[in-house]
Scaffold this active site. Structure first.
Site, short mmCIF file in Angstrom:
data_model
loop_
_atom_site.label_atom_id
_atom_site.label_comp_id
_atom_site.label_asym_id
_atom_site.label_seq_id
_atom_site.Cartn_x
_atom_site.Cartn_y
_atom_site.Cartn_z
N LYS A 86 0.85 -1.20 0.00
CA LYS A 86 0.00 0.00 0.00
C LYS A 86 0.88 1.23 0.00
CE LYS A 86 0.88 1.32 4.44
NZ LYS A 86 1.57 2.57 4.83
N VAL B 185 10.85 -4.71 3.41
CA VAL B 185 10.48 -4.77 4.82
C VAL B 185 10.78 -3.44 5.51
CG1 VAL B 185 10.91 -5.99 7.00
CG2 VAL B 185 10.91 -7.25 4.82
N LEU C 233 5.32 0.36 3.39
CA LEU C 233 4.43 -0.21 2.37
C LEU C 233 3.43 -1.21 2.95
CD1 LEU C 233 7.08 -0.76 -0.45
CD2 LEU C 233 5.30 1.00 -0.36
N GLY D 14 3.77 -4.24 4.12
CA GLY D 14 3.89 -5.62 3.71
C GLY D 14 3.61 -6.63 4.80
N SER E 200 1.79 -6.26 7.55
CA SER E 200 0.37 -6.23 7.90
C SER E 200 -0.48 -6.89 6.83
CB SER E 200 -0.09 -4.79 8.12
OG SER E 200 0.58 -4.20 9.21
N ASP F 196 -2.27 -1.80 11.23
CA ASP F 196 -2.52 -1.67 9.80
C ASP F 196 -3.23 -2.87 9.19
OD1 ASP F 196 -1.40 0.82 9.63
OD2 ASP F 196 0.53 0.15 8.84
#
Length: 347
Positions: free
Chosen positions: A18, A111, A115, A117, A119, A152
């Site tokens: 995201k 990581v 972004l 990742g 979550s 998140d």
């Protein structure tokens, strides 16, 4: 009697990255978290999670790609354990506990990069585990389970653009991008410096005073959430890129944690001649484009500049550079297109 474990089947889930198009820190909560107002979009860039039930043993996780850290800290294994407890009475083998799961993660999202990742992987693990076990949870229970694993995680239950409020537990789906028939999906360039930025450190810097002028990001975020809720055309979204790129309350705090991020961001702006935003607490930078082709051209330009020594970022390795797209909402289709036309375009 048939063993219920033997009737279970493997499943595969994609866990999208995201970016935060806006991020306003509204204030600090009594529980130590912060209230946020953020418009978030999922991307086509995604991790791939494969899950298979196993008749004995314990949950296992094998990872390829980016290193997410030790299994003891991994949200996928935490999600499996929490989902097993929540779904114990709703799978075919109840009242026994659902069986152990063997998971493989193709980690394509950097990581500690802003972004989401980890979550997103946890949300995929919840959904995938339930299907692997043939179990069910009410939507509200899924969200509560997700929120207990990480702030998140509920966002990734929305399966599309969303407004995120509270510490992340209040998620309102938004219409997002409204494409006309034949119009391309917006492209996104991602540039992630090779340095991990931990969210807690950035929020600590914000709490210590590393913040911009109060209220500006929130006003932008609220206005944009209203527009995005009704839907914006691709051109309209690109027109707002400069305003969105400046609407992140955590950018000053991220610059305190990683001081080299400021000159690097400016260098990327000079190279591309476009607004450059920061996703979440960083360090990933994003740039919006009208199409994937445009974003891929920008990715080539950045990669060439890095290779030629004209652009260097924080960290002891070259930045991760990729072009992707904003992922449309699950039920979205171009204006004027029928369902059949949409299916053909995706085939």
């Amino acid at each position: 009697m048939t063993d219920p474990v033997r009737r279970l089947t493997p499943v595969v889930r994609l866990a999208p990255a995201k970016i935060n198009l806006t991020l306003a820190v509204v204030g600090r909560r009594g529980d130590g978290f912060h209230d946020l107002h953020s418009v978030v979009v999922p991307l086509a860039l995604a991790d791939r999670l494969s899950i298979a039930p196993q008749p004995a043993g314990h949950d296992t996780l094998h990872v390829t790609g980016f290193d997410p850290g030790s299994n003891g800290e991994n949200l996928i294994l935490r999600a499996f354990a929490s989902t097993r407890a929540a779904a114990r009475n709703s799978w075919p083998g109840a009242p026994a506990a659902p069986p152990a799961l063997a998971a493989r993660l193709d980690k394509r999202i950097p990581v500690a990069a802003g972004l989401g990742g980890g979550s997103s992987d946890a949300a995929a693990a919840i959904d995938g585990a339930l299907e692997a076990w043939g179990a069910t949870l009410a939507p509200g229970d899924r969200v509560a389970l997700a929120a207990a694993i990480g702030s998140d995680v509920p966002l990734f239950m929305a399966a599309g653009p969303a407004l995120v409020e509270g510490r992340g537990e209040r998620v309102t789906p938004l219409h997002g991008v409204r494409r006309r028939g034949g119009e391309a999906v917006p492209g996104v360039l991602l540039v992630t410096p090779a340095v991990a930025v931990h969210t807690a450190a950035v929020f600590a810097a914000w709490s210590a005073g590393a913040m911009g002028e109060p209220g500006i990001a929130r006003r932008t975020s609220e206005h944009f959430a209203s527009e995005f809720g009704s839907g914006l055309g691709v051109g309209q979204l690109i027109e707002r890129a400069a305003v969105l790129a400046s609407a992140n309350d955590l950018a000053p705090a991220a610059a305190v944690v990683v001081p080299q991020l400021v000159p690097f961001r400016r260098a990327v702006m000079r190279l591309l001649g476009r607004p450059v935003g920061l996703s979440g607490s960083g360090p990933t930078l994003w740039v919006l484009y009208p199409s994937l082709d445009d974003a891929q051209g920008a990715a080539m330009a950045v990669t060439e500049a890095i290779g030629a020594g004209r652009l260097s970022g924080p960290g002891n390795a070259p930045p991760f550079v990729t072009a992707t797209t904003i992922a449309p909402a699950a039920d979205a289709q171009p204006e004027g297109a029928t369902g059949a036309e949409t299916r053909r375009s995706e085939a």
